[in-house]
Design a protein around this motif. Sequence first.
Motif, PDB file in Angstrom:
ATOM      1  N   GLY A 187       0.784  -1.228   0.000  1.00  0.00           N
ATOM      2  CA  GLY A 187       0.000   0.000   0.000  1.00  0.00           C
ATOM      3  C   GLY A 187       0.815   1.276   0.000  1.00  0.00           C
ATOM      4  N   LEU A 188       2.150   1.155   0.035  1.00  0.00           N
ATOM      5  CA  LEU A 188       2.998   2.351   0.019  1.00  0.00           C
ATOM      6  C   LEU A 188       3.194   2.791  -1.427  1.00  0.00           C
ATOM      7  CD1 LEU A 188       5.667   1.395   2.722  1.00  0.00           C
ATOM      8  CD2 LEU A 188       3.572   2.731   2.998  1.00  0.00           C
ATOM      9  N   LYS A 189       2.258   3.576  -1.928  1.00  0.00           N
ATOM     10  CA  LYS A 189       2.195   3.902  -3.348  1.00  0.00           C
ATOM     11  C   LYS A 189       3.352   4.777  -3.832  1.00  0.00           C
ATOM     12  CE  LYS A 189      -2.852   3.604  -3.390  1.00  0.00           C
ATOM     13  NZ  LYS A 189      -4.118   4.333  -3.668  1.00  0.00           N
ATOM     14  N   SER A 190       4.040   5.469  -2.918  1.00  0.00           N
ATOM     15  CA  SER A 190       5.101   6.398  -3.314  1.00  0.00           C
ATOM     16  C   SER A 190       6.490   5.896  -2.951  1.00  0.00           C
ATOM     17  CB  SER A 190       4.876   7.766  -2.655  1.00  0.00           C
ATOM     18  OG  SER A 190       3.635   8.316  -3.029  1.00  0.00           O
ATOM     19  N   LEU A 191       6.599   4.685  -2.411  1.00  0.00           N
ATOM     20  CA  LEU A 191       7.896   4.199  -1.938  1.00  0.00           C
ATOM     21  C   LEU A 191       8.849   3.985  -3.112  1.00  0.00           C
ATOM     22  CD1 LEU A 191       9.376   3.360   0.674  1.00  0.00           C
ATOM     23  CD2 LEU A 191       8.768   0.993   0.133  1.00  0.00           C
ATOM     24  N   HIS A 192      10.000   4.672  -3.071  1.00  0.00           N
ATOM     25  CA  HIS A 192      11.014   4.556  -4.111  1.00  0.00           C
ATOM     26  C   HIS A 192      12.278   3.869  -3.607  1.00  0.00           C
ATOM     27  CE1 HIS A 192       9.155   8.304  -6.231  1.00  0.00           C
ATOM     28  NE2 HIS A 192       8.505   7.196  -6.511  1.00  0.00           N
ATOM     29  N   TYR A 193      12.590   4.029  -2.330  1.00  0.00           N
ATOM     30  CA  TYR A 193      13.874   3.556  -1.789  1.00  0.00           C
ATOM     31  C   TYR A 193      13.608   2.655  -0.585  1.00  0.00           C
ATOM     32  CZ  TYR A 193      18.593   3.723   0.195  1.00  0.00           C
ATOM     33  OH  TYR A 193      19.831   3.388   0.691  1.00  0.00           O
ATOM     34  N   LEU A 194      14.132   1.424  -0.634  1.00  0.00           N
ATOM     35  CA  LEU A 194      13.974   0.477   0.466  1.00  0.00           C
ATOM     36  C   LEU A 194      15.309  -0.194   0.741  1.00  0.00           C
ATOM     37  CD1 LEU A 194      12.267  -1.155   2.495  1.00  0.00           C
ATOM     38  CD2 LEU A 194      11.733  -2.741   0.620  1.00  0.00           C
ATOM     39  N   ASP A 195      15.810  -0.034   1.958  1.00  0.00           N
ATOM     40  CA  ASP A 195      17.063  -0.663   2.361  1.00  0.00           C
ATOM     41  C   ASP A 195      16.787  -1.615   3.511  1.00  0.00           C
ATOM     42  OD1 ASP A 195      19.647  -1.405   3.083  1.00  0.00           O
ATOM     43  OD2 ASP A 195      20.474   0.588   2.701  1.00  0.00           O
ATOM     44  N   ILE A 196      16.935  -2.919   3.256  1.00  0.00           N
ATOM     45  CA  ILE A 196      16.731  -3.957   4.271  1.00  0.00           C
ATOM     46  C   ILE A 196      17.996  -4.805   4.403  1.00  0.00           C
ATOM     47  CG2 ILE A 196      14.210  -4.086   4.196  1.00  0.00           C
ATOM     48  CD1 ILE A 196      14.438  -6.222   2.048  1.00  0.00           C
ATOM     49  N   SER A 197      19.136  -4.222   4.102  1.00  0.00           N
ATOM     50  CA  SER A 197      20.406  -4.934   4.183  1.00  0.00           C
ATOM     51  C   SER A 197      20.807  -5.164   5.642  1.00  0.00           C
ATOM     52  CB  SER A 197      21.503  -4.156   3.451  1.00  0.00           C
ATOM     53  OG  SER A 197      21.616  -2.850   3.961  1.00  0.00           O
ATOM     54  N   HIS A 198      21.734  -6.109   5.827  1.00  0.00           N
ATOM     55  CA  HIS A 198      22.246  -6.443   7.160  1.00  0.00           C
ATOM     56  C   HIS A 198      21.117  -6.854   8.109  1.00  0.00           C
ATOM     57  CE1 HIS A 198      26.474  -5.135   6.569  1.00  0.00           C
ATOM     58  NE2 HIS A 198      25.933  -4.302   5.706  1.00  0.00           N
ATOM     59  N   ASN A 199      20.319  -7.822   7.672  1.00  0.00           N
ATOM     60  CA  ASN A 199      19.280  -8.399   8.512  1.00  0.00           C
ATOM     61  C   ASN A 199      19.387  -9.921   8.459  1.00  0.00           C
ATOM     62  OD1 ASN A 199      17.240  -6.411   9.823  1.00  0.00           O
ATOM     63  ND2 ASN A 199      17.613  -5.496   7.813  1.00  0.00           N
ATOM     64  N   LYS A 200      18.267 -10.632   8.640  1.00  0.00           N
ATOM     65  CA  LYS A 200      18.278 -12.093   8.669  1.00  0.00           C
ATOM     66  C   LYS A 200      17.291 -12.665   7.665  1.00  0.00           C
ATOM     67  CE  LYS A 200      19.682 -12.325  13.545  1.00  0.00           C
ATOM     68  NZ  LYS A 200      19.337 -12.848  14.904  1.00  0.00           N
ATOM     69  N   LEU A 201      17.161 -12.010   6.528  1.00  0.00           N
ATOM     70  CA  LEU A 201      16.195 -12.427   5.519  1.00  0.00           C
ATOM     71  C   LEU A 201      16.661 -13.680   4.785  1.00  0.00           C
ATOM     72  CD1 LEU A 201      15.455  -8.931   3.941  1.00  0.00           C
ATOM     73  CD2 LEU A 201      14.111 -10.114   5.670  1.00  0.00           C
ATOM     74  N   GLY A 202      15.754 -14.664   4.633  1.00  0.00           N
ATOM     75  CA  GLY A 202      16.048 -15.844   3.840  1.00  0.00           C
ATOM     76  C   GLY A 202      15.598 -15.679   2.405  1.00  0.00           C
ATOM     77  N   LYS A 203      14.646 -14.759   2.177  1.00  0.00           N
ATOM     78  CA  LYS A 203      14.145 -14.431   0.848  1.00  0.00           C
ATOM     79  C   LYS A 203      13.838 -12.946   0.808  1.00  0.00           C
ATOM     80  CE  LYS A 203      11.853 -18.911   0.039  1.00  0.00           C
ATOM     81  NZ  LYS A 203      10.552 -19.553  -0.282  1.00  0.00           N
ATOM     82  N   LEU A 204      13.695 -12.417  -0.397  1.00  0.00           N
ATOM     83  CA  LEU A 204      13.204 -11.055  -0.514  1.00  0.00           C
ATOM     84  C   LEU A 204      11.748 -11.031  -0.060  1.00  0.00           C
ATOM     85  CD1 LEU A 204      14.718 -10.064  -3.985  1.00  0.00           C
ATOM     86  CD2 LEU A 204      15.453  -9.277  -1.732  1.00  0.00           C
ATOM     87  N   PRO A 205      11.339 -10.001   0.677  1.00  0.00           N
ATOM     88  CA  PRO A 205      10.005 -10.006   1.285  1.00  0.00           C
ATOM     89  C   PRO A 205       8.878  -9.850   0.275  1.00  0.00           C
ATOM     90  CG  PRO A 205      11.066  -7.891   1.627  1.00  0.00           C
ATOM     91  CD  PRO A 205      12.097  -8.787   1.006  1.00  0.00           C
ATOM     92  N   ALA A 206       7.722 -10.409   0.608  1.00  0.00           N
ATOM     93  CA  ALA A 206       6.524 -10.229  -0.208  1.00  0.00           C
ATOM     94  C   ALA A 206       5.919  -8.857   0.057  1.00  0.00           C
ATOM     95  CB  ALA A 206       5.504 -11.325   0.115  1.00  0.00           C
ATOM     96  N   GLY A 207       5.185  -8.358  -0.932  1.00  0.00           N
ATOM     97  CA  GLY A 207       4.460  -7.103  -0.740  1.00  0.00           C
ATOM     98  C   GLY A 207       5.256  -5.848  -0.982  1.00  0.00           C
ATOM     99  N   VAL A 208       6.444  -5.956  -1.595  1.00  0.00           N
ATOM    100  CA  VAL A 208       7.213  -4.743  -1.923  1.00  0.00           C
ATOM    101  C   VAL A 208       6.433  -3.977  -2.997  1.00  0.00           C
ATOM    102  CG1 VAL A 208       9.358  -3.862  -2.922  1.00  0.00           C
ATOM    103  CG2 VAL A 208       9.415  -5.777  -1.315  1.00  0.00           C
ATOM    104  N   PRO A 209       6.181  -2.683  -2.797  1.00  0.00           N
ATOM    105  CA  PRO A 209       5.359  -1.923  -3.739  1.00  0.00           C
ATOM    106  C   PRO A 209       5.961  -1.844  -5.139  1.00  0.00           C
ATOM    107  CG  PRO A 209       5.588  -0.745  -1.656  1.00  0.00           C
ATOM    108  CD  PRO A 209       6.548  -1.882  -1.618  1.00  0.00           C
ATOM    109  N   LYS A 210       5.101  -1.754  -6.141  1.00  0.00           N
ATOM    110  CA  LYS A 210       5.530  -1.664  -7.533  1.00  0.00           C
ATOM    111  C   LYS A 210       6.279  -0.371  -7.829  1.00  0.00           C
ATOM    112  CE  LYS A 210       1.722  -4.498  -9.330  1.00  0.00           C
ATOM    113  NZ  LYS A 210       2.582  -5.606  -9.804  1.00  0.00           N
ATOM    114  N   SER A 211       6.181   0.610  -6.943  1.00  0.00           N
ATOM    115  CA  SER A 211       6.830   1.908  -7.145  1.00  0.00           C
ATOM    116  C   SER A 211       8.315   1.911  -6.806  1.00  0.00           C
ATOM    117  CB  SER A 211       6.130   2.974  -6.296  1.00  0.00           C
ATOM    118  OG  SER A 211       6.167   2.614  -4.919  1.00  0.00           O
ATOM    119  N   VAL A 212       8.813   0.853  -6.156  1.00  0.00           N
ATOM    120  CA  VAL A 212      10.206   0.830  -5.684  1.00  0.00           C
ATOM    121  C   VAL A 212      11.183   0.891  -6.849  1.00  0.00           C
ATOM    122  CG1 VAL A 212      11.955  -0.649  -4.608  1.00  0.00           C
ATOM    123  CG2 VAL A 212       9.790  -0.259  -3.469  1.00  0.00           C
ATOM    124  N   GLN A 213      12.154   1.801  -6.743  1.00  0.00           N
ATOM    125  CA  GLN A 213      13.192   1.959  -7.756  1.00  0.00           C
ATOM    126  C   GLN A 213      14.553   1.459  -7.273  1.00  0.00           C
ATOM    127  OE1 GLN A 213      13.216   6.082  -8.952  1.00  0.00           O
ATOM    128  NE2 GLN A 213      11.025   6.120  -9.355  1.00  0.00           N
TER     129      GLN A 213
END
Length: 346
Positions: A187-213
């Motif tokens: 639902g984050l219609k304007s999200l362009h930048y997402l930094d989730i580095s240095h965590n414990k993710l096994g996969k890229l998360p679901a639900g990343v908005p289509k607006s992400v660049q």
Amino acid sequence: MSPLSILLLSILSGSVLCQYYDYEGYLDPSHLLGPSGPNCPQNCDCPMNFPSAMYCDGRRLKSIPGIPPGVKYLYLQNNQIEEIKAGAFANVTDLRWLILDNNRIKSSKVEKGAFEKLASLERLLFSYNDLSEPVGPLSKSLVELKMIGNKLSMIPANLMVGLENLTSVHLQENELTTEGLDGALEGLKSLHYLDISHNKLGKLPAGVPKSVQMLYADNNKIASIAKDYLQNLPQLQYLRISHNELADSGIPAGAFNVSSLIELDLSYNKLASIPEVNENLENLYLQVNEISKFDLGSFCKIVGPVNYSKLRHLRLDGNHLTRSSVPFDASNCLRQAAELTVDATD
């Protein structure tokens, strides 16, 4: 082994577009703006020439001081603040920037309702504290959110609902899992930048908005990419998944063949071959994998006057490749390349 840079058609000039967006802090110009106003709390600066700002950064404060009305930009970073009372911002409901980086604030010490009335807040910087849960509720006007370097293991699914102005989210250096992020960004219609580095993710998360660049997920435990994951991000230009556990078996055919991508960083993984990429890609980083074959088909399916790779920078050093691994006709496919780096020994 020393790296060898093979120059194809042109000499590298200028600098490569920066891969990293880095926050270096907001400068404190209080000493340049003259004396403080009469209502300014002790140990802070409220320049009369800039009455909407209050500078309390680096003052060894243990609590948030009383804030006079009219303040819109509040700098509280680099202190020893441990708690936030419910009425801490009661006088400044029109606050626009709130910077709380580098304090000692625990989630249990943030009283309920502390942020509830900050309806105009645009930037909330809450990095390098001791949060085990994100603070909230968040203002609908929020543009930038930073909670770097805390102890977050999950983001509640309802935390960011309705934040249609939010363009930048920084959650690196936490303890987030894939399950802890799934659906939290929907639902984050304007999200362009997402930094989730240095965590414990096994996969890229679901639900990343289509607006992400720009999506940065390096230094996790990612071992696979879901089929069509990147195809569902039509505006994605920069993707970093370096320092993970990606192997060929975890990458579906054509997973990275996305026309919007400009830069792809897959360095420091377990890849045995060069994945297929789109001809529009300009920067590809594959250093320190287990690649033993230079396959031009990864870059060009057809080579002709108008069919060739747009790659300008290709890093392959730290693999099982040598100078002789590069096909003699590479320059036909990679005709725009300014830098192609492999290991120098044969």
